[in-house]
Design an enzyme around this catalytic site. Structure first.
Site, PDB file in Angstrom:
ATOM      1  N   HIS A  22    -111.312 -15.096  36.199  1.00 34.00           N
ATOM      2  CA  HIS A  22    -109.920 -15.157  36.689  1.00 34.00           C
ATOM      3  C   HIS A  22    -109.287 -13.770  36.786  1.00 34.00           C
ATOM      4  O   HIS A  22    -108.185 -13.534  36.277  1.00 34.00           O
ATOM      5  CB  HIS A  22    -109.079 -16.074  35.798  1.00 34.00           C
ATOM      6  CG  HIS A  22    -109.386 -17.529  35.963  1.00 34.00           C
ATOM      7  ND1 HIS A  22    -108.810 -18.318  36.933  1.00 34.00           N
ATOM      8  CD2 HIS A  22    -110.249 -18.344  35.285  1.00 34.00           C
ATOM      9  CE1 HIS A  22    -109.275 -19.548  36.846  1.00 34.00           C
ATOM     10  NE2 HIS A  22    -110.165 -19.595  35.856  1.00 34.00           N
ATOM     11  N   HIS A  44    -110.529 -21.554  42.405  1.00 31.03           N
ATOM     12  CA  HIS A  44    -109.503 -20.524  42.552  1.00 31.03           C
ATOM     13  C   HIS A  44    -109.887 -19.494  43.613  1.00 31.03           C
ATOM     14  O   HIS A  44    -109.014 -19.011  44.332  1.00 31.03           O
ATOM     15  CB  HIS A  44    -109.240 -19.832  41.210  1.00 31.03           C
ATOM     16  CG  HIS A  44    -108.348 -20.610  40.311  1.00 31.03           C
ATOM     17  ND1 HIS A  44    -106.994 -20.385  40.213  1.00 31.03           N
ATOM     18  CD2 HIS A  44    -108.610 -21.642  39.469  1.00 31.03           C
ATOM     19  CE1 HIS A  44    -106.453 -21.234  39.356  1.00 31.03           C
ATOM     20  NE2 HIS A  44    -107.414 -22.006  38.884  1.00 31.03           N
TER      21      HIS A  44
END
Length: 658
Positions: free
Chosen positions: A28, A135
């Protein structure tokens, strides 16, 4: 095939036939918590530690399980910082001692099709192989940031699925000495879609048939925990020939591999969890790890490595009625606030020292979350006092406290939506905890609401709305709702195309209701496929944007008019077809190993083995791409033999590799 999680002779990995692989997932990069600026660099701090661990342990390569970036369109400074780190730790003159046997064009997303360490213009010391997650998922109209890293020569991107109606997965075959490994990748797609494809036996795994002993690894980025029906991939329903399933997307860290029994077969699931906390919840509060996977022959060993740069995170849940009943505090807001303050100061803060590792780059300010479950509004208090007190001691002073009302006895599925529809839909949002994916509760609530209420949709479909919601949240597809609206309005108008009807209001409403009933009676799977195909098709959506639905319906004087709708043709991602084989100039390999042409066996997603031995040929396009070596050496050639897609039993002549 035998496998082992304990093998002392592979600890140093110095043998010429031993693979050493660093496993990491859900980094991330670029994650920022809007409530505080103090931990915006946490993801890069830990990612640098991961790269340092790879260098320190002298691994052959790094294998990532998706969500390298937090956004599909990260800011330029995030991409720049990632490139700088990869250049610092992954470039160099260290030799690569393993061979890449699969034709790169059939498995890698790169042009020209080749693994990055075979690029004569780049010196790769530590290769990185990765799939994409939800994501960093490249939505239909965006180039993935991973594609930019591929073009920069820094990573090898696999598991990208061009056809979502039937998935054929070609493995990456790697060889080091006498050891072979086959790595299969399933990048993120919607769980409901993938679950349906598994159930329909439309997920096909191609297996190397002429390799007698091979460790099979599946890298997957999907929900493992069950949120809704068909909202996850059951971990005991995967094909039994896998030895290891490396599971991304789930952020909770399970340090040791889990043995999963699948009928006659067994495999291990490695769920490392994320390397950085992107939400303050119970699952994220566990100690985070990466792992060192060592493989030699048919044995493997996994060693979890505790990350030293993780910011301390503590999470507690307090049930206010219980502490009042136990007379731990006064029942007033002031008394409850005093109890919570004392709990944070004297119970939670002393635990922070257990998370301090002494690493010079570890952030010291902890993330602290106390969830207070209350039964009555009088049990809530103003949290500003605690925010001011701990503003210099925690990384999230504005949201240390979160209130959640006690859930009603009846769950969402047993609620009566007819009584108070607005409250019922609001409950979809309210009852979901922050550590869960809220879209699942909302989608279920929307579907249940329109199934039971008298306020039926006439033009839009619930399936279309939910799919648009899923795209909007998970892939940041901001135009999904507009595309669905335009598509389904056009579809309704097309229903009337060429018909001559009396368009007074009553007749028109009856026609719309009749058409909606007809659509509802149709197969829901067909409706979902149509919606997904349209959303996947960039050209069709661009046409929808350009199309102006300007037809006017005049109800005056019972005038009879003809409604003409604009026509659009959605090709769908699957109709574009695969890339044809390209003529490529021979490249020089820097002496990193010879290519071997491979025979493969087709295995479907069905885990249960059948007794049939019927066979058919795999399509020629797949054959050519899979068997053609990326660097031509000599005249080595071999044919490709496939097994029928409904068969999951391995042939006896390849049993040595099982």
């Amino acid at each position: 095939m035998s496998s082992s999680t304990q093998s002392t002779d592979m600890e140093n990995g110095s043998d010429e036939s031993t693979f050493k692989i660093l496993l990491a997932t859900d980094c991330h990069l670029g994650y920022e918590d809007s409530t505080s600026k103090s931990h915006r660099k946490d993801s890069f701090t830990t990612f640098e530690e991961i790269l340092q661990l790879a260098s320190k342990n002298n691994v052959d390569f790094i294998l990532l399980g998706g969500d390298l970036f937090h956004d599909c369109k990260p800011p330029q400074n995030v991409i720049l910082q990632c490139i700088k780190m990869m250049k610092e730790y992954c470039l160099g003159s260290r030799p690569i001692n393993f061979q890449f046997l699969t034709d790169p064009e059939s498995v890698l997303s790169s042009y020209p099709p080749r693994v990055n360490y075979e690029d004569p213009d780049i010196n790769i010391a530590i290769p990185i192989f990765t799939i994409h997650g939800n994501h960093d998922n490249p939505s239909f109209e965006y180039t993935s940031t991973l594609d930019i890293l591929v073009a920069s020569g820094l990573i090898n991107y696999f598991g990208k699925l061009p056809d979502l109606n039937k998935i054929t997965i070609v493995p990456i075959i790697l060889k080091k000495g006498n050891t072979h490994i086959a790595i299969y990748g399933i990048s993120y797609i919607g769980e409901q879609r993938l679950s349906r494809l598994f159930n329909q036996e439309r997920v096909v795994f191609l297996r190397p048939k002429n390799i007698k002993n091979c460790i099979n690894i599946l890298v997957i980025h999907q929900n493992r925990a069950k949120h809704t029906r068909n909202g996850n991939i059951p971990d005991d329903k995967l094909p039994g020939f896998f030895d290891i399933v490396f599971w991304g997307h789930e952020h909770e860290c399970i340090a040791e591999p889990e043995l999963i029994s699948n009928g006659e077969d067994e495999y291990h699931i490695i769920q490392q969890g994320s390397s950085v906390a992107t939400s303050i919840c119970e699952g994220e509060a566990k100690i985070k790890h990466v792992g060192l996977l060592t493989i030699k022959g048919t044995s493997w060993n996994y060693k979890p490595i505790k990350l030293q740069t993780i910011r301390p995170l503590l999470y507690e849940s307090i049930y206010i009625p219980e502490i009042i009943n136990q007379e731990y505090c006064e029942p007033s807001p002031e008394g409850i606030c005093e109890y919570v303050d004392d709990y944070i100061e004297n119970t939670m803060f002393p635990q922070v020292k257990n998370y301090i590792t002494g690493h010079p780059e570890q952030p010291q300010e902890p993330l602290i979350r106390v969830k207070l479950v209350y039964a009555e509004d009088s049990q809530k208090f103003d949290t500003m006092q605690l925010t001011r007190k701990y503003c210099d001691r925690v990384a999230n002073p504005k949201d240390i406290i979160v209130f959640r009302k006690k859930k009603p006895t009846d769950n969402l599925n047993r609620m009566n939506f007819d009584g108070d529809a607005a409250a019922a839909l609001a409950e979809c949002f309210r009852q979901n905890e922050p550590d869960q994916d809220w879209t699942y509760a909302v989608q279920n609530g929307i579907q249940k609401f329109f199934e039971t209420t008298d306020n039926k949709l006439r033009v839009l479909s619930v399936l279309g709305m939910n799919e648009a919601l899923d795209r909007c949240i998970k892939t940041m597809d901001d135009d999904a709702f507009a595309s669905i609206l335009q598509h389904q309005i056009g579809k309704t108008i097309n229903y009337f195309k060429g018909r001559t009807i009396q368009l007074n209001p009553e007749v028109y409403r009856e026609e719309i209701i009749a058409y909606q009933r007809q659509r509802t009676a149709d197969n829901a799977d067909d409706e979902m496929r149509e919606v997904q195909t349209m959303l996947d098709d960039r050209d069709a959506r661009e046409k929808l944007k350009e199309t102006q639905i300007s037809n006017q319906i005049d109800y005056d004087n019972d005038e009879v008019i003809e409604v003409i709708a604009p026509t659009t043709k959605a090709r769908g991602r699957g109709s574009r077809g695969g890339r044809g084989s390209r003529a490529r100039k021979p490249t020089t390999s820097r002496g990193r190993g010879e290519k071997n042409a491979l025979d493969i066996t087709t295995i479907t997603s069905t885990p249960k083995k059948a007794a049939s031995t019927s066979s058919t040929k795999v399509t020629k396009a797949v054959q050519d791409r899979f068997t053609q070596p990326s660097i031509k050496r000599g005249n080595t050639r071999s044919s490709l033999i496939g097994i029928h897609a409904s068969q999951s039993q391995r042939l006896s002549d390849s049993s040595d590799s099982d």
